[in-house]
Design an enzyme around this catalytic site. Structure first.
Site, mmCIF file in Angstrom:
data_model
loop_
_atom_site.group_PDB
_atom_site.id
_atom_site.type_symbol
_atom_site.label_atom_id
_atom_site.label_comp_id
_atom_site.label_asym_id
_atom_site.label_seq_id
_atom_site.Cartn_x
_atom_site.Cartn_y
_atom_site.Cartn_z
ATOM 1 N N GLY A 83 55.110 45.705 39.315
ATOM 2 C CA GLY A 83 54.337 44.497 39.611
ATOM 3 C C GLY A 83 55.149 43.230 39.456
ATOM 4 O O GLY A 83 56.343 43.260 39.124
ATOM 5 N N LEU A 106 54.961 40.712 37.222
ATOM 6 C CA LEU A 106 55.410 40.392 35.864
ATOM 7 C C LEU A 106 56.458 41.386 35.377
ATOM 8 O O LEU A 106 57.482 41.005 34.797
ATOM 9 C CB LEU A 106 54.207 40.349 34.917
ATOM 10 C CG LEU A 106 54.480 39.895 33.488
ATOM 11 C CD1 LEU A 106 55.147 38.524 33.446
ATOM 12 C CD2 LEU A 106 53.184 39.884 32.683
ATOM 13 N N ALA A 158 47.868 46.631 35.602
ATOM 14 C CA ALA A 158 46.484 46.177 35.799
ATOM 15 C C ALA A 158 46.018 46.517 37.203
ATOM 16 O O ALA A 158 46.821 46.643 38.133
ATOM 17 C CB ALA A 158 46.378 44.667 35.585
ATOM 18 N N TYR A 159 44.724 46.684 37.341
ATOM 19 C CA TYR A 159 44.079 46.786 38.649
ATOM 20 C C TYR A 159 43.717 45.357 39.029
ATOM 21 O O TYR A 159 42.808 44.770 38.449
ATOM 22 C CB TYR A 159 42.838 47.669 38.544
ATOM 23 C CG TYR A 159 42.154 47.966 39.857
ATOM 24 C CD1 TYR A 159 42.214 49.232 40.421
ATOM 25 C CD2 TYR A 159 41.426 46.987 40.538
ATOM 26 C CE1 TYR A 159 41.568 49.536 41.621
ATOM 27 C CE2 TYR A 159 40.788 47.265 41.733
ATOM 28 C CZ TYR A 159 40.860 48.538 42.271
ATOM 29 O OH TYR A 159 40.223 48.821 43.460
ATOM 30 N N THR A 160 44.447 44.780 39.973
ATOM 31 C CA THR A 160 44.305 43.344 40.253
ATOM 32 C C THR A 160 43.660 43.029 41.613
ATOM 33 O O THR A 160 43.581 41.860 41.985
ATOM 34 C CB THR A 160 45.678 42.645 40.193
ATOM 35 O OG1 THR A 160 46.569 43.275 41.115
ATOM 36 C CG2 THR A 160 46.263 42.712 38.791
ATOM 37 N N ASP A 178 42.284 34.820 33.419
ATOM 38 C CA ASP A 178 41.312 33.732 33.358
ATOM 39 C C ASP A 178 39.946 34.160 33.894
ATOM 40 O O ASP A 178 38.936 33.496 33.662
ATOM 41 C CB ASP A 178 41.817 32.525 34.169
ATOM 42 C CG ASP A 178 42.096 32.855 35.629
ATOM 43 O OD1 ASP A 178 42.664 33.939 35.895
ATOM 44 O OD2 ASP A 178 41.781 32.035 36.510
ATOM 45 N N TYR A 186 36.266 42.827 38.265
ATOM 46 C CA TYR A 186 37.633 42.634 37.778
ATOM 47 C C TYR A 186 37.630 41.944 36.410
ATOM 48 O O TYR A 186 38.229 42.430 35.449
ATOM 49 C CB TYR A 186 38.438 41.815 38.793
ATOM 50 C CG TYR A 186 39.780 41.346 38.269
ATOM 51 C CD1 TYR A 186 40.784 42.263 37.965
ATOM 52 C CD2 TYR A 186 40.039 39.986 38.079
ATOM 53 C CE1 TYR A 186 42.015 41.828 37.478
ATOM 54 C CE2 TYR A 186 41.264 39.557 37.597
ATOM 55 C CZ TYR A 186 42.241 40.477 37.299
ATOM 56 O OH TYR A 186 43.455 40.051 36.811
#
Length: 290
Positions: free
Chosen positions: A10, A12, A61-63, A103, A126
């Site tokens: 990913g 990051l 993560a599942y984004t 956030d 999410y």
């Protein structure tokens, strides 16, 4: 010191990889779904048994925000169950955990920057699954650090900056929402901040201060402002029209306001945070050289 980075493909995870040469004394273990299934208790236990792990940075993560509405089971597995499994294993082995959140755990109806203690109220699957992940992590391992971030972009992977650069070359004009306000965050800056926290822990273990933190770049922007800056810095001539969110209906309701208060992370870990436009310029320069 050995650092396990999950979600290595990913944005990051890729940015952390770029910083490895700055830490020659550390060994990084980069994994993704093909090399470590963090949703499997057995897989995680076996990995920890085979590898000495001092710190885990969970970037996985599942984004897919809208897709999460129709695929809530998978989103919950990746965003909630996997962090719970990692948190438990870290507690059992004495490894430190840094877990990345979002956030989207907030409703987005505030008018001043969200602090870590403000009420959470996610409006979609999410955000709910990410909040579940936070709660599971802290329940299993109160010694963990959770970092909420926002509007992440990078020279790696798919993101808003790359989408706008492509559309800017394909279209004569664009409509972009101006009633959603937050802060674009360059993943390279977040990666550097995370490794600074790890470094402080290495030097003095008591400097690893657990809890929830907020990290985004400095400043405030709407998606419309963000788009204008992307085109301005890239020299792309295109007409951008400000539009309301209602004109772009999506399965998930986006937060109208998700500016984060970063005072805690700055104070506890001595982290300096760049202004979002400065970081955008750095990212675009890197993309232009690629």
């Amino acid at each position: 010191m050995q650092i396990l980075v999950t979600g290595a493909y990913g944005q990051l995870g890729s940015e952390i990889k770029e910083l490895v040469s700055n830490y020659p004394d550390w060994k990084f273990l980069f994994t993704d779904v093909d090399s470590l299934d963090i949703t499997s208790v057995t897989a995680v236990e076996n990995y920890f048994s085979a590898n000495k792990v001092d710190v885990v940075v969970n970037c996985a993560a599942y984004t897919a925000v809208d897709k999460a509405e129709s695929d809530q089971e998978t989103a919950h597995l990746v965003n909630a169950i996997a962090p719970k499994i990692l948190a438990k294993r870290c507690r059992e082995t004495g490894a430190k955990l840094i877990h990345v959140s979002t956030d989207y755990v907030f409703a987005g109806n505030a008018c001043t920057p969200y602090s870590e203690t403000d009420k959470t109220d996610p409006k979609g699957a999410y955000g709910r699954t990410k909040l579940d992940g936070e709660n599971f992590v802290l329940a299993e391992n109160p010694d963990a650090v959770i970092i909420r971030t926002s509007w992440l972009y990078s020279s790696f992977g798919n993101n808003f900056v790359k989408t706008m650069l492509r559309l800017g070359k394909e279209k004569e004009q664009l409509g972009v929402v101006f009633d959603q306000v937050g802060t674009p965050t360059y993943a390279a800056d977040l990666a550097a901040a995370i490794l600074q926290i790890v470094k402080k822990y290495e030097i003095k273990s008591s400097d690893f201060i657990p809890g929830i933190y907020h990290y985004s770049n400095e400043g405030v922007a709407s998606w419309f402002d963000f788009t204008l800056a992307i085109f301005e810095f890239s020299g792309i001539k295109i007409k951008v029209n400000p539009v309301l969110s209602d004109q772009f209906p999506t399965p998930t309701k986006r937060p109208h306001f998700s500016v984060l208060n970063k005072l805690k992370i700055k104070n506890n870990f001595d982290i300096e945070i760049p202004y979002w436009k400065d970081s955008l310029q750095v990212c675009l320069n890197k993309l232009q050289k690629a």
